[in-house]
Design a protein around this motif. Structure first.
Motif, PDB file in Angstrom:
ATOM      1  N   ARG A  96       0.848  -1.187   0.000  1.00  8.52           N
ATOM      2  CA  ARG A  96       0.000   0.000   0.000  1.00  8.52           C
ATOM      3  C   ARG A  96       0.886   1.240   0.000  1.00  8.52           C
ATOM      4  O   ARG A  96       1.697   1.427   0.906  1.00  8.52           O
ATOM      5  N   SER A  97       0.742   2.046  -1.022  1.00 10.11           N
ATOM      6  CA  SER A  97       1.514   3.275  -1.143  1.00 10.11           C
ATOM      7  C   SER A  97       0.589   4.476  -0.999  1.00 10.11           C
ATOM      8  O   SER A  97      -0.608   4.395  -1.307  1.00 10.11           O
ATOM      9  N   ARG A  98       1.153   5.603  -0.589  1.00  6.56           N
ATOM     10  CA  ARG A  98       0.358   6.818  -0.474  1.00  6.56           C
ATOM     11  C   ARG A  98       0.167   7.498  -1.819  1.00  6.56           C
ATOM     12  O   ARG A  98      -0.646   8.416  -1.947  1.00  6.56           O
ATOM     13  N   HIS A  99       0.922   7.055  -2.822  1.00  6.58           N
ATOM     14  CA  HIS A  99       0.781   7.649  -4.145  1.00  6.58           C
ATOM     15  C   HIS A  99       1.018   6.602  -5.223  1.00  6.58           C
ATOM     16  O   HIS A  99       1.818   5.685  -5.045  1.00  6.58           O
ATOM     17  N   THR A 108      12.669   1.387  -1.969  1.00  3.30           N
ATOM     18  CA  THR A 108      11.221   1.308  -1.793  1.00  3.30           C
ATOM     19  C   THR A 108      10.878   0.130  -0.885  1.00  3.30           C
ATOM     20  O   THR A 108      11.223  -1.012  -1.186  1.00  3.30           O
ATOM     21  N   PRO A 109      10.199   0.363   0.234  1.00  4.28           N
ATOM     22  CA  PRO A 109       9.891  -0.749   1.149  1.00  4.28           C
ATOM     23  C   PRO A 109       8.859  -1.692   0.561  1.00  4.28           C
ATOM     24  O   PRO A 109       7.959  -1.273  -0.172  1.00  4.28           O
ATOM     25  N   VAL A 110       8.992  -2.949   0.913  1.00  4.38           N
ATOM     26  CA  VAL A 110       8.077  -3.962   0.388  1.00  4.38           C
ATOM     27  C   VAL A 110       6.662  -3.731   0.891  1.00  4.38           C
ATOM     28  O   VAL A 110       5.688  -4.140   0.237  1.00  4.38           O
ATOM     29  N   THR A 111       6.497  -3.044   2.024  1.00  5.55           N
ATOM     30  CA  THR A 111       5.157  -2.739   2.520  1.00  5.55           C
ATOM     31  C   THR A 111       4.417  -1.792   1.589  1.00  5.55           C
ATOM     32  O   THR A 111       3.189  -1.749   1.584  1.00  5.55           O
TER      33      THR A 111
END
Length: 332
Positions: A96-99, A108-111
């Motif tokens: 889940r990314s904010r953008h 880039t984190p796997v989360t």
């Protein structure tokens, strides 16, 4: 580990449990919804964006793992070796990314990205974009300089046009009971096979394969330390004794079987696909080595207290598929 309700349902769907017949009225509703959706795109009521560069879709019509991601990695490497500038487009399940669109960077984190996009970026070194809206993500890859796109698990994402569509099938499990959700494991009816460019069967088939299908296998190629370090040869393994085998993939049993075929004594620890690991999940109370898949590894760095290794595997398509692909690429 206790299996989830979803795992037990999927096992029943593949073996054809009789009680699933009770769900056929719901299957009828599901199929009707699929037909309406496909008709909306075919008629123009829903827009399809045709990308100004070639698009190869790699997907499946069954739930559970089929070997799709290794084929995506193979395709990206194959295309890059022939002068293309491939990019990979993913939904990013589990992240889940904010953008969005999210163009993966090394940090880039796997989360944010999800496990499969992180793994594909690490394995290929090619641009990977995550976006729930595939056309928007495709535009971002073109901006990044890509001249051919691979849409991972994009078969059902009809808003993005495609030049080639490939379906990957697990040779062991096939199509289960041949029914659509929720009465079976199919995302789409078997008639969908006739509407794609190629069907690729992973492993020896235990069912009657469609005419013109191609084959591929997944071959283990080496061991990599989970923390860091170069790949080690497959044989002999860089550890001794029995191992804790961790797999949070579509079909964990395939990974455990591969380890046993390599002569290892395996203590299996299956997890749900895309499982979010905690340190407690990997604390087994002894000093046996822990081995896992590349997909699990991107989420487990720093969580294993002792020795941990990643078994790296590669897709090996048959020569017929490679020749077919060369012919099709020449027309794009």
């Amino acid at each position: 580990m206790t299996r989830s309700l979803g795992d037990r349902w999927l096992e029943a769907a593949y073996r054809g449990a009789g009680w699933l017949g009770l769900l056929r009225p719901l299957e009828g509703l599901y199929r009707a919804a699929l037909r309406r959706r496909a008709a909306a795109y075919a008629s123009g009521r829903r827009a399809v964006w045709h990308v100004p560069v070639p698009v190869i879709v790699v997907g499946n019509i069954t739930l559970g793992g089929t070997g799709k991601s290794p084929l995506v990695t193979w395709l990206a490497r194959y295309l890059a070796a022939r002068g293309w500038r491939p990019g990979i487009l993913s939904r990013g399940y589990g992240g889940r990314s904010r953008h969005y669109p999210l163009l993966l960077e090394p940090a880039t984190p796997v989360t944010e990205s999800g496990d499969e996009p992180r793994m594909l970026a690490d394995q290929t070194g090619r641009p990977v974009v995550v976006d729930p809206e595939r056309p928007r993500g495709a535009r971002r890859l073109i901006e990044a300089g890509c001249d051919i796109l691979i849409s991972d698990d994009g078969l059902q994402h009809l808003a993005l046009g495609r030049d080639l569509a490939l379906i990957v099938v697990d040779g062991r499990r096939g199509f289960g009971n041949g029914r659509c959700l929720p009465a079976g494991p199919l995302r789409e009816p078997l008639s969908r096979l006739a509407a794609v460019d190629a069907v690729v069967v992973n492993g020896e088939a235990s069912f009657s394969v469609p005419a013109g299908s191609h084959r591929m296998s997944l071959a283990p190629v080496g061991w990599r330390p989970l923390a860091c370090g170069p790949r080690r040869p497959l044989r002999p393994p860089p550890f001794v004794g029995s191992v804790h085998a961790v797999a949070g993939i579509g079909r964990p049993a395939r990974f455990f079987e591969t380890l046993e075929e390599l002569g290892l004594e395996v203590l299996p620890h299956p997890f749900a696909d895309h499982h979010r690991y905690r340190a407690a999940d990997l604390a087994f109370g002894d000093d046996r080595p822990v081995v896992m898949t590349a997909k699990d590894a991107v989420k487990c760095r720093g969580l294993v207290p002792g020795e941990a290794w990643v078994l790296e595997v590669e897709a090996q398509p048959d020569p017929g598929f490679i020749a077919w692909l060369e012919d099709r690429l020449a027309t794009l």
